[in-house]
Design a protein around this motif. Structure first.
Motif, PDB file in Angstrom:
ATOM      1  N   PRO A 157       0.758  -1.100  -0.064  1.00 35.01           N
ATOM      2  CA  PRO A 157       0.143  -0.032   0.127  1.00 35.01           C
ATOM      3  C   PRO A 157       1.074   1.351  -0.057  1.00 35.01           C
ATOM      4  CG  PRO A 157       0.109  -0.973   2.268  1.00 35.01           C
ATOM      5  CD  PRO A 157       0.828  -1.918   1.328  1.00 35.01           C
ATOM      6  N   TYR A 158       0.334   2.400  -0.870  1.00 37.37           N
ATOM      7  CA  TYR A 158       1.418   3.554  -0.944  1.00 37.37           C
ATOM      8  C   TYR A 158       1.147   4.348   0.242  1.00 37.37           C
ATOM      9  CZ  TYR A 158       1.550   1.238  -5.447  1.00 37.37           C
ATOM     10  OH  TYR A 158       1.756   0.215  -6.491  1.00 37.37           O
ATOM     11  N   LYS A 159      -0.113   4.620   0.908  1.00 34.64           N
ATOM     12  CA  LYS A 159      -0.388   5.441   1.875  1.00 34.64           C
ATOM     13  C   LYS A 159      -0.437   6.967   1.221  1.00 34.64           C
ATOM     14  CE  LYS A 159       1.789   2.970   5.605  1.00 34.64           C
ATOM     15  NZ  LYS A 159       2.895   3.026   6.884  1.00 34.64           N
ATOM     16  N   ASN A 160      -0.981   7.138   0.096  1.00 31.26           N
ATOM     17  CA  ASN A 160      -1.043   8.204  -0.906  1.00 31.26           C
ATOM     18  C   ASN A 160      -2.470   8.176  -1.326  1.00 31.26           C
ATOM     19  OD1 ASN A 160      -1.199  10.111  -3.216  1.00 31.26           O
ATOM     20  ND2 ASN A 160       0.753   9.428  -3.699  1.00 31.26           N
ATOM     21  N   PRO A 161      -3.234   9.410  -0.616  1.00 32.64           N
ATOM     22  CA  PRO A 161      -4.752   9.646  -0.852  1.00 32.64           C
ATOM     23  C   PRO A 161      -5.223   9.917  -2.350  1.00 32.64           C
ATOM     24  CG  PRO A 161      -3.920  10.797   0.952  1.00 32.64           C
ATOM     25  CD  PRO A 161      -2.849  10.655   0.438  1.00 32.64           C
ATOM     26  N   GLN A 162      -4.172  10.293  -3.162  1.00 30.29           N
ATOM     27  CA  GLN A 162      -4.211  10.432  -4.466  1.00 30.29           C
ATOM     28  C   GLN A 162      -4.320   9.408  -5.649  1.00 30.29           C
ATOM     29  OE1 GLN A 162      -3.150  13.095  -2.403  1.00 30.29           O
ATOM     30  NE2 GLN A 162      -5.034  13.787  -2.487  1.00 30.29           N
ATOM     31  N   ILE A 163      -3.840   8.318  -4.818  1.00 30.45           N
ATOM     32  CA  ILE A 163      -4.177   6.990  -5.859  1.00 30.45           C
ATOM     33  C   ILE A 163      -4.383   5.840  -4.920  1.00 30.45           C
ATOM     34  CG2 ILE A 163      -1.241   6.563  -5.027  1.00 30.45           C
ATOM     35  CD1 ILE A 163      -0.982   5.249  -7.856  1.00 30.45           C
ATOM     36  N   GLU A 164      -5.268   4.954  -5.291  1.00 30.94           N
ATOM     37  CA  GLU A 164      -5.781   3.800  -4.754  1.00 30.94           C
ATOM     38  C   GLU A 164      -4.809   2.717  -4.707  1.00 30.94           C
ATOM     39  OE1 GLU A 164      -9.197   2.445  -6.657  1.00 30.94           O
ATOM     40  OE2 GLU A 164     -10.378   4.117  -6.394  1.00 30.94           O
ATOM     41  N   ASP A 165      -4.573   2.152  -3.543  1.00 31.01           N
ATOM     42  CA  ASP A 165      -3.681   1.088  -3.348  1.00 31.01           C
ATOM     43  C   ASP A 165      -3.843  -0.230  -4.373  1.00 31.01           C
ATOM     44  OD1 ASP A 165      -2.323   2.209  -1.187  1.00 31.01           O
ATOM     45  OD2 ASP A 165      -3.761   1.385   0.268  1.00 31.01           O
ATOM     46  N   TYR A 218      -2.606  -4.336  -5.911  1.00 35.23           N
ATOM     47  CA  TYR A 218      -2.483  -5.531  -5.278  1.00 35.23           C
ATOM     48  C   TYR A 218      -1.317  -5.387  -4.310  1.00 35.23           C
ATOM     49  CZ  TYR A 218       0.799  -6.249  -9.348  1.00 35.23           C
ATOM     50  OH  TYR A 218       1.959  -5.896 -10.089  1.00 35.23           O
ATOM     51  N   GLU A 219      -0.901  -6.426  -3.755  1.00 34.87           N
ATOM     52  CA  GLU A 219      -0.173  -6.458  -2.580  1.00 34.87           C
ATOM     53  C   GLU A 219       1.251  -6.828  -3.511  1.00 34.87           C
ATOM     54  OE1 GLU A 219       1.521  -9.017   1.226  1.00 34.87           O
ATOM     55  OE2 GLU A 219      -0.305  -9.798   0.296  1.00 34.87           O
ATOM     56  N   GLY A 220       2.167  -6.017  -3.258  1.00 33.05           N
ATOM     57  CA  GLY A 220       3.487  -6.091  -3.962  1.00 33.05           C
ATOM     58  C   GLY A 220       3.552  -5.226  -5.257  1.00 33.05           C
ATOM     59  N   GLU A 221       2.373  -4.546  -5.739  1.00 35.18           N
ATOM     60  CA  GLU A 221       2.460  -3.839  -6.872  1.00 35.18           C
ATOM     61  C   GLU A 221       3.575  -2.588  -6.864  1.00 35.18           C
ATOM     62  OE1 GLU A 221      -1.023  -1.879  -9.395  1.00 35.18           O
ATOM     63  OE2 GLU A 221      -0.674  -0.681  -7.717  1.00 35.18           O
ATOM     64  N   TYR A 222       4.137  -2.465  -7.785  1.00 42.00           N
ATOM     65  CA  TYR A 222       5.517  -1.598  -7.654  1.00 42.00           C
ATOM     66  C   TYR A 222       4.934  -0.147  -8.332  1.00 42.00           C
ATOM     67  CZ  TYR A 222      10.271  -0.144  -7.921  1.00 42.00           C
ATOM     68  OH  TYR A 222      11.500   0.411  -7.669  1.00 42.00           O
ATOM     69  N   LEU A 223       5.113   1.081  -7.625  1.00 47.60           N
ATOM     70  CA  LEU A 223       4.584   2.309  -8.046  1.00 47.60           C
ATOM     71  C   LEU A 223       5.094   2.429  -9.179  1.00 47.60           C
ATOM     72  CD1 LEU A 223       3.090   4.713  -6.988  1.00 47.60           C
ATOM     73  CD2 LEU A 223       5.245   5.622  -6.033  1.00 47.60           C
ATOM     74  N   THR A 224       6.257   2.377  -9.626  1.00 47.08           N
ATOM     75  CA  THR A 224       6.722   2.907 -11.012  1.00 47.08           C
ATOM     76  C   THR A 224       5.831   2.421 -11.983  1.00 47.08           C
ATOM     77  OG1 THR A 224       8.915   3.167 -10.129  1.00 47.08           O
ATOM     78  CG2 THR A 224       8.770   3.191 -12.471  1.00 47.08           C
ATOM     79  N   ASP A 225       5.574   0.994 -11.989  1.00 48.75           N
ATOM     80  CA  ASP A 225       4.681   0.138 -12.879  1.00 48.75           C
ATOM     81  C   ASP A 225       3.182   0.846 -12.838  1.00 48.75           C
ATOM     82  OD1 ASP A 225       6.793  -1.393 -13.088  1.00 48.75           O
ATOM     83  OD2 ASP A 225       6.126  -3.054 -12.040  1.00 48.75           O
ATOM     84  N   ARG A 226       2.996   1.022 -11.714  1.00 51.54           N
ATOM     85  CA  ARG A 226       1.416   1.528 -11.529  1.00 51.54           C
ATOM     86  C   ARG A 226       1.245   3.132 -12.260  1.00 51.54           C
ATOM     87  NH1 ARG A 226      -2.916   1.300  -7.792  1.00 51.54           N
ATOM     88  NH2 ARG A 226      -4.414   2.653  -8.712  1.00 51.54           N
ATOM     89  N   LEU A 227       2.180   3.869 -12.015  1.00 54.51           N
ATOM     90  CA  LEU A 227       1.950   5.214 -12.502  1.00 54.51           C
ATOM     91  C   LEU A 227       1.999   5.283 -14.239  1.00 54.51           C
ATOM     92  CD1 LEU A 227       4.488   7.306 -10.576  1.00 54.51           C
ATOM     93  CD2 LEU A 227       1.815   7.022 -10.227  1.00 54.51           C
ATOM     94  N   THR A 228       2.823   4.167 -14.639  1.00 52.84           N
ATOM     95  CA  THR A 228       2.901   3.831 -15.991  1.00 52.84           C
ATOM     96  C   THR A 228       1.477   3.373 -16.418  1.00 52.84           C
ATOM     97  OG1 THR A 228       5.383   3.705 -16.070  1.00 52.84           O
ATOM     98  CG2 THR A 228       4.118   2.780 -17.872  1.00 52.84           C
ATOM     99  N   ASP A 229       1.035   2.398 -15.837  1.00 56.97           N
ATOM    100  CA  ASP A 229      -0.246   1.898 -16.159  1.00 56.97           C
ATOM    101  C   ASP A 229      -1.351   2.918 -16.380  1.00 56.97           C
ATOM    102  OD1 ASP A 229       0.629  -0.768 -16.042  1.00 56.97           O
ATOM    103  OD2 ASP A 229      -0.044  -1.150 -13.931  1.00 56.97           O
ATOM    104  N   GLU A 230      -1.350   3.929 -15.487  1.00 61.59           N
ATOM    105  CA  GLU A 230      -2.387   4.770 -15.267  1.00 61.59           C
ATOM    106  C   GLU A 230      -2.260   5.562 -16.591  1.00 61.59           C
ATOM    107  OE1 GLU A 230      -4.900   5.407 -13.264  1.00 61.59           O
ATOM    108  OE2 GLU A 230      -4.401   4.091 -11.699  1.00 61.59           O
TER     109      GLU A 230
END
Length: 487
Positions: A180-188, A190-202
């Motif tokens: 979990p990212y503890k960032n109100p501006q992005i939903e958590d 799956y467990e172990g998801e990597y933030l750099t991957d997630r931002l690119t997904d978005e």
């Protein structure tokens, strides 16, 4: 003319006008702006790294224009980001340190100078790059690190972005790089998801949704900023690679209380760099897949030099060698950046050694998009379009003003100017000057101020005139420091 003929005539005119408008909208370029946090000039394969692996960015460098002498507007993050968004120098914005800066803990008793309070946000009165593009019909999205305001009213969705994912007041991932990212501006995720991957997904999702529109996607990675957290399999890869490398140089050296690194040998950092590169490749592949690459301007850059110094040598993730020093310093290691601009249908590949800086990106993108300039807003920047068309721009000075201490990094309050091949740094503690010829001394080892006093005075005068023009706030003597020394 009969009624029927008149109707046919007006319908034909309307059809032509509509077709022309559609053609204009199609021809207006998309913009993908990729900003990597704390990425150093020497961190990439195409800039000479033998340890980090960046095949996708290296490929981008072969396809676009490489600016070899590109600079951030400040040696730390928030001011550089504000300069990109506003087209103004940080000193003019009165936003000269990262937000909230060391001011909240200082001035420290071992610091000779104290700095005046500076703005803790990019003011809403600034007409941002995102606002200019949105008003021109662009769909706008921000994803990643913002760090340009402590309050929500200064967040990206209040500064011209239709969509904001993860952008807020924090300068690093509050919960780390794994969900979990503890960032109100992005939903958590799956467990172990990597933030750099997630931002690119978005961003990829945004591009797919708006592939038939004109879009501005600002992908502002939190990586490669601390904390050093990477995928275990990539860390293992670079641990093994490091074991195979035989370094002959000393790993680090110290100047007073500050340690500097000479080599790149941090597996976790290298793994973070690779994940960034991997994701740059992913989003570029989507542009190809959707047939958008030819009409999409891609900008790739960083916000300050790599973190190459610290009071604790075990916390130094990289080196900017052959550049001197790093983040927090006005030597080139702290401010010279990778900068790539690609637009396959309009820009030829190549390299350019003209000194350019972050305030230039606002007018450049407006110019490339065929939009009207807003010179009162981006008054400190110039369009780089001529350079991208293999022409030239008039020689002009580039300025820096950093009236702060860079904490544990070791940087001191200073200002600088580059004009042509010469660069002058003025250190505010004692106002001493250092002059370097960057054409033949990229490492800034040979101070020429005594050898060339006329050039030194010329640049000093230009620097002082500029400080007066932008009303730069100078630091003042720290009374606690004087008291300590009297004791």
């Amino acid at each position: 003319m009969s009624l029927k003929s008149s109707l046919l005539f007006y319908i034909s005119v309307l059809f032509v006008l509509t077709a022309c408008k559609s053609k204009s909208e199609v021809e207006k370029p998309n913009i993908l702006f990729i900003l990597v946090d704390d990425l150093g000039w020497a961190d990439l394969g195409y800039t000479g790294s033998k340890y980090h692996e960046t095949p996708n960015v290296d490929k981008l460098a072969t396809e676009g224009m490489v600016f070899t002498d590109a600079y951030a507007a400040c040696p730390v993050c928030s001011p550089s980001r504000a300069a990109i968004m506003s087209g103004k120098y940080p000193a003019r914005l009165d936003l000269t340190d990262y937000i909230p800066g060391n001011r909240q803990w200082g001035p420290h008793k071992d610091q000779k100078l104290a700095s005046h309070p500076f703005k803790l946000q990019l003011d809403l009165e600034e007409y941002t790059l995102a606002e200019a593009l949105k008003d021109a019909g662009y769909k706008t999205m921000f994803a990643g690190k913002w760090h340009l305001g402590e309050e929500e009213k200064y967040y990206p969705d209040q500064q011209g972005f239709d969509i904001n994912i993860a952008g807020n007041k924090t300068g690093h991932p509050a919960g780390g790089y794994f969900s979990p990212y503890k960032n109100p501006q992005i939903e958590d995720g799956y467990e172990g998801e990597y933030l750099t991957d997630r931002l690119t997904d978005e961003v990829i999702q945004f591009i797919r949704q708006h592939k038939d529109s004109t879009f501005f996607a600002y992908l502002s990675y939190y990586t490669v900023h601390l904390p050093l957290q990477a995928k275990p399999e990539k860390v293992k890869k670079y641990q093994d690679k490091l074991a195979e490398m035989n370094y002959s140089d000393e790993e680090s050296f110290n100047e007073g209380k500050t340690w500097f690194k000479n080599i790149q040998n941090m597996p976790r950092y290298a793994a973070m760099v690779e994940s960034m590169d991997e994701n740059v490749g992913r989003v570029l592949d989507v542009l190809d897949e959707l047939g958008l690459a030819e009409n999409t301007i891609v900008v790739f850059t960083s916000d300050n030099g790599g973190m190459a110094s610290n009071t604790n040598k075990d916390l130094i993730p990289t080196t900017n060698a052959p550049l001197r020093a790093g983040k927090g310093f006005l030597y080139d290691g702290g401010i010279r950046e990778p900068l790539l601009i690609r637009w396959p249908s309009k820009i030829q590949s190549g390299s350019n050694s003209t000194p350019v800086t972050g305030v230039d990106l606002y007018p450049t993108l407006l110019d490339l998009a065929g939009l009207s300039m807003n010179t009162e807003q981006h008054k400190d920047g110039v369009s780089l379009k001529p350079l991208l068309e293999n022409e030239s721009i008039a020689e002009r000075p580039i300025f820096w003003h950093y009236p702060h201490y860079s904490g544990g990094l070791g940087g001191r309050p200073s200002g600088a100017i580059r004009l042509g091949k010469y660069k002058l740094i003025e250190f505010y503690e004692d106002m001493h000057l250092e002059l370097y010829n960057l054409e033949n001394d990229i490492s800034e080892k040979n101070d020429l101020s005594a050898k060339f006093p006329e050039k030194t005075i010329e640049l000093k005068n230009l620097l002082h005139q500029w400080r007066n023009e932008v009303d730069a706030q100078m630091p003042y003597p720290n009374p606690d420091y004087e008291l300590v020394n009297k004791e």
